[in-house]
Design an enzyme around this catalytic site. Structure first.
Site, PDB file in Angstrom:
ATOM      1  N   ASP A 110      -9.058  -6.845  -3.582  1.00  0.00           N
ATOM      2  CA  ASP A 110      -8.753  -5.429  -3.372  1.00  0.00           C
ATOM      3  C   ASP A 110      -9.411  -4.573  -4.347  1.00  0.00           C
ATOM      4  O   ASP A 110      -9.067  -4.687  -5.775  1.00  0.00           O
ATOM      5  CB  ASP A 110      -7.149  -5.259  -3.851  1.00  0.00           C
ATOM      6  N   HIS A 153      -7.972  -5.222   0.227  1.00  0.00           N
ATOM      7  CA  HIS A 153      -6.851  -4.530   0.494  1.00  0.00           C
ATOM      8  C   HIS A 153      -6.113  -4.868   1.673  1.00  0.00           C
ATOM      9  O   HIS A 153      -4.975  -4.970   1.878  1.00  0.00           O
ATOM     10  CB  HIS A 153      -7.178  -2.774   0.598  1.00  0.00           C
ATOM     11  N   SER A 193       0.985  -1.278   0.004  1.00  0.00           N
ATOM     12  CA  SER A 193      -0.115   0.000   0.057  1.00  0.00           C
ATOM     13  C   SER A 193       0.925   1.165  -0.031  1.00  0.00           C
ATOM     14  O   SER A 193       1.679   1.499  -0.740  1.00  0.00           O
ATOM     15  CB  SER A 193      -1.086  -0.105   0.934  1.00  0.00           C
TER      16      SER A 193
END
Length: 318
Positions: free
Chosen positions: A260, A293, A116
């Site tokens: 995600d 995610h 991320s």
């Protein structure tokens, strides 16, 4: 964690995400209310093996868990920076990490790893300091923030700053419980909609919003959320191909989480193809997970296995 080799050639930098911190591995304790956020990926015998590697994780500039951020004291005023804290970029964060590496005597990381926002830092390490990395593992991330990602972030920031207790960002003298906790909880809930989409969604969002406000500063959330929106490896480098050519100088690994919706798998495919087009090596794996995610934090066995295999192939080839 682990021991730095005499040649300082076994060091791995772990880069944390938006609401993470330097406590990537270990147990809970004083100053650390929760276990390490990547336990199972980091540890003895894990993919990032503390018996083999020297692991480093640094709190990001702009955060609230150690490095200078909005809640830190401005030496020129004697009060917290608050609303006067400047914009921070991923490149600023990486420059700080490079200073830490210098302090530790690490001229070249064996690998730089993160997911991320952490993955954005990994990519910038490759673009800024390719001679200081032996390999890169940017997971569940992107070469540049998209319009949709920026839009979600903007809505969340608006929810936070419209909390009347935010006070324009200068709330540090508020009595306990009178800060912008409600606005931060709403901003976090909006973000979580793009992280995970599972059963009992309402209670899940409430829980994570409440959990965050107990440990995170609202101004830091705003600063770092904006930092992610500004991420674009091509900025100021004459286009994406020039930036990726630098990243492609060392082997890379990227991983996607199938569900995600914040950084969808197609963005990691684009990253893989860009690196390969530039003549570099980029391995890519998709982890089947319902956790969205957040999967890069929760699928520790799979993430650890891919990282361990990737690092092992580098060792096999010297």
């Amino acid at each position: 964690w682990g021991e730095l080799s005499p040649g300082a050639d076994n060091a791995i930098l772990v880069c944390h995400a938006l609401t993470g911190d330097a406590h990537a591995f270990g147990e809970s304790g004083p100053g650390q209310p929760t276990p390490g956020w990547w336990n199972g990926v980091i540890g003895p015998g894990c993919g990032l093996d503390t018996d083999r590697y020297f692991l480093v994780c640094v709190n990001v500039l702009g955060g609230c868990q150690g490095s200078t951020g909005p809640s830190s004291i401005d030496p020129s005023t004697g009060s917290p920076y608050g609303s006067s804290f400047p914009t921070v970029t991923i490149r600023d964060i990486v420059r700080c990490q490079a200073a830490v590496a210098d302090h530790l005597g690490i001229q070249r990381w064996n690998s730089v790893v993160g997911g991320s926002m952490g993955g954005m830092q990994v990519l910038e390490w490759g673009a800024m300091f390719p001679e200081r990395v032996r390999s890169l593992a940017p997971l569940t991330t992107t070469l540049a923030a998209t319009a949709q990602q920026i839009a979600w972030s903007a809505v969340g920031r608006t929810a936070l700053v419209t909390d009347p207790r935010f006070r324009g960002g200068d709330y540090y003298d508020a009595k306990p419980g009178e800060g912008p906790q409600a606005g931060l909880a709403v901003a976090r809930a909006l973000a979580q909609v793009t992280y995970r989409d599972r059963f009992q969604v309402e209670s899940y969002l409430d829980y994570h919003g409440e959990k965050l406000v107990r440990r995170f500063d609202a101004n830091s959330y705003l600063v770092l959320n904006r930092t992610m929106d500004l991420h674009d490896v091509s900025r100021g480098r004459g286009g994406r191909s020039n930036a990726v050519a630098r990243i492609a100088m060392v082997p890379a690994l990227t991983v996607s989480i199938s569900s995600d919706t914040l950084y969808p798998p197609y963005q990691q495919v684009e990253l893989r193809e860009a690196i390969r087009t530039a003549g570099g090596r980029c391995d890519h794996h998709v982890i089947e997970s319902p956790d969205g995610h957040d999967g890069f934090l929760l699928a520790t066995n799979e993430i650890g296995a891919h990282l361990g295999d990737f690092l092992g192939t580098l060792s096999d080839h010297g």
